[in-house]
Design a protein around this motif. Structure first.
Motif, PDB file in Angstrom:
ATOM      1  N   TYR A  13      37.342  47.128  38.807  1.00 27.72           N
ATOM      2  CA  TYR A  13      37.617  46.059  39.764  1.00 27.72           C
ATOM      3  C   TYR A  13      38.090  46.629  41.099  1.00 27.72           C
ATOM      4  CZ  TYR A  13      39.114  41.621  41.708  1.00 27.72           C
ATOM      5  OH  TYR A  13      39.251  40.538  42.526  1.00 27.72           O
ATOM      6  N   TRP A  45      35.241  48.215  42.925  1.00 28.65           N
ATOM      7  CA  TRP A  45      34.371  47.200  43.510  1.00 28.65           C
ATOM      8  C   TRP A  45      34.989  46.632  44.785  1.00 28.65           C
ATOM      9  CZ3 TRP A  45      35.108  41.966  44.491  1.00 28.65           C
ATOM     10  CH2 TRP A  45      33.971  41.292  44.969  1.00 28.65           C
ATOM     11  N   GLN A  46      36.294  46.427  44.802  1.00 29.69           N
ATOM     12  CA  GLN A  46      36.951  45.956  46.022  1.00 29.69           C
ATOM     13  C   GLN A  46      36.695  46.905  47.191  1.00 29.69           C
ATOM     14  OE1 GLN A  46      41.134  45.375  44.690  1.00 29.69           O
ATOM     15  NE2 GLN A  46      40.919  43.345  45.577  1.00 29.69           N
ATOM     16  N   PRO A  93      30.211  43.737  40.140  1.00 29.60           N
ATOM     17  CA  PRO A  93      31.620  43.369  40.141  1.00 29.60           C
ATOM     18  C   PRO A  93      32.000  42.542  38.925  1.00 29.60           C
ATOM     19  CG  PRO A  93      30.391  41.993  41.668  1.00 29.60           C
ATOM     20  CD  PRO A  93      29.447  43.059  41.203  1.00 29.60           C
ATOM     21  N   PRO A  94      33.223  42.727  38.432  1.00 29.31           N
ATOM     22  CA  PRO A  94      33.704  41.865  37.356  1.00 29.31           C
ATOM     23  C   PRO A  94      33.650  40.411  37.800  1.00 29.31           C
ATOM     24  CG  PRO A  94      35.179  43.722  37.709  1.00 29.31           C
ATOM     25  CD  PRO A  94      34.207  43.726  38.845  1.00 29.31           C
ATOM     26  N   ILE A 153      37.170  37.980  38.040  1.00 28.12           N
ATOM     27  CA  ILE A 153      38.434  38.356  37.412  1.00 28.12           C
ATOM     28  C   ILE A 153      39.457  38.599  38.517  1.00 28.12           C
ATOM     29  CG2 ILE A 153      39.621  40.064  35.987  1.00 28.12           C
ATOM     30  CD1 ILE A 153      37.022  40.489  34.474  1.00 28.12           C
ATOM     31  N   PRO A 155      42.605  39.687  40.975  1.00 28.26           N
ATOM     32  CA  PRO A 155      43.308  40.952  41.168  1.00 28.26           C
ATOM     33  C   PRO A 155      44.670  40.947  40.490  1.00 28.26           C
ATOM     34  CG  PRO A 155      43.400  39.628  43.158  1.00 28.26           C
ATOM     35  CD  PRO A 155      42.455  38.932  42.226  1.00 28.26           C
ATOM     36  N   ARG A 212      44.628  42.609  32.235  1.00 32.87           N
ATOM     37  CA  ARG A 212      43.481  42.541  33.158  1.00 32.87           C
ATOM     38  C   ARG A 212      42.439  43.594  32.812  1.00 32.87           C
ATOM     39  NH1 ARG A 212      41.784  44.352  38.310  1.00 32.87           N
ATOM     40  NH2 ARG A 212      43.526  45.807  38.439  1.00 32.87           N
ATOM     41  N   ARG A 213      42.885  44.798  32.445  1.00 30.93           N
ATOM     42  CA  ARG A 213      41.930  45.842  32.046  1.00 30.93           C
ATOM     43  C   ARG A 213      41.142  45.424  30.808  1.00 30.93           C
ATOM     44  NH1 ARG A 213      46.049  49.595  33.792  1.00 30.93           N
ATOM     45  NH2 ARG A 213      46.955  49.613  31.709  1.00 30.93           N
ATOM     46  N   ILE A 218      38.411  43.137  31.974  1.00 28.33           N
ATOM     47  CA  ILE A 218      37.340  43.887  32.628  1.00 28.33           C
ATOM     48  C   ILE A 218      36.486  44.616  31.599  1.00 28.33           C
ATOM     49  CG2 ILE A 218      36.856  45.829  34.163  1.00 28.33           C
ATOM     50  CD1 ILE A 218      39.335  44.979  35.782  1.00 28.33           C
ATOM     51  N   GLU A 254      34.476  41.914  29.369  1.00 27.47           N
ATOM     52  CA  GLU A 254      34.088  40.694  30.076  1.00 27.47           C
ATOM     53  C   GLU A 254      32.856  40.023  29.465  1.00 27.47           C
ATOM     54  OE1 GLU A 254      32.368  40.903  33.924  1.00 27.47           O
ATOM     55  OE2 GLU A 254      32.062  43.047  33.830  1.00 27.47           O
TER      56      GLU A 254
END
Length: 236
Positions: free
Chosen positions: A120, A123-124, A149-150, A153, A155, A206-207, A210, A213
């Protein structure tokens, strides 16, 4: 030499910035540097406007995070390598390192492994490159295809993660692995006094989103809806 002075030299800070304090998490291999700028009043930074948190280039074997307190009278643009844009999760120094790796021929997945950043965040940075915010043009179509990109999802700092961990009735969880992870992560979450400790738990969850997903369409759609409802409520 004090640890704050050592950290200042390692980060190559430029005036008027200084390291206020340093926190090292040996178990998580994380270094958190808390920066201040401007004059202080009884040991506290004056005219504090906002606090920001960015992922920076690793210092040795430690993942490095910059926490910067921006004073009201600091009107210069945040262009130093150890700082980042408001609303982003990465410093300019980390973005530059990603660009250097790409120029050397590495793919985004290889960059993630080398710099120990997640998909993520990579990708940002790629998105910022594409928009020209990093003064670089990303023409690597094959790498763009590699870095899908995820899907929506949020940040790390998004309030929806805190809401997810503070309640066990927020969304319907179908995947057993996520259900077990949330049960562990929610234990004592509201009682944690340190925001950094809460962020560490958020990052773990969050991981998982990702990484899995493709198996979490049901959960991600609810998470996105929850985030949308929260934003609509805040704007009302």
């Amino acid at each position: 030499m004090r640890d704050t002075e050592i950290c200042r030299k390692l980060l190559q800070l430029e005036g008027p910035w200084n390291v206020d304090r340093v926190k090292v998490d040996v178990e998580a291999r994380e270094l958190h540097a808390y920066l201040v700028a401007g004059k202080s009043w009884f040991g506290r930074p004056a005219f504090v406007r906002s606090k920001m948190r960015w992922r920076h280039v690793n210092v040795g074997a430690y993942k490095t995070f910059i926490h910067a307190t921006i004073p009201e009278d600091h009107d210069q643009p945040l262009e130093s390598a150890f700082l980042g844009e408001a609303g982003s999760d990465f410093t300019r120094g980390l973005a530059q390192r990603v660009l250097e790796c790409l120029d050397a021929g590495l793919g985004y997945r290889q960059v993630c492994n080398l710099l120990e950043i997640d998909v993520y965040l990579a990708w940002q940075i790629r998105h910022a490159i594409g928009e020209g915010r990093l003064n670089q043009e990303d023409t690597r179509d094959d790498q763009k295809a590699e870095m899908t990109p995820p899907r929506q999802i949020p940040p790390t700092g998004d309030p929806v993660w805190f809401r997810l961990l503070e309640s066990d009735e927020t969304i319907d969880i179908r995947l057993l692995g996520l259900r077990l992870l949330l049960a562990r992560s929610r234990q004592g979450f509201s009682e944690l006094s340190s925001n950094d400790a809460k962020i560490m738990r958020v990052n773990t969850v969050r991981r998982f989103f990702i990484k899995h997903e493709k198996q979490l369409d049901h959960e991600i759609s609810q998470l996105v809806g929850l985030r949308r409802d929260s934003q609509a409520g805040a704007e009302a």
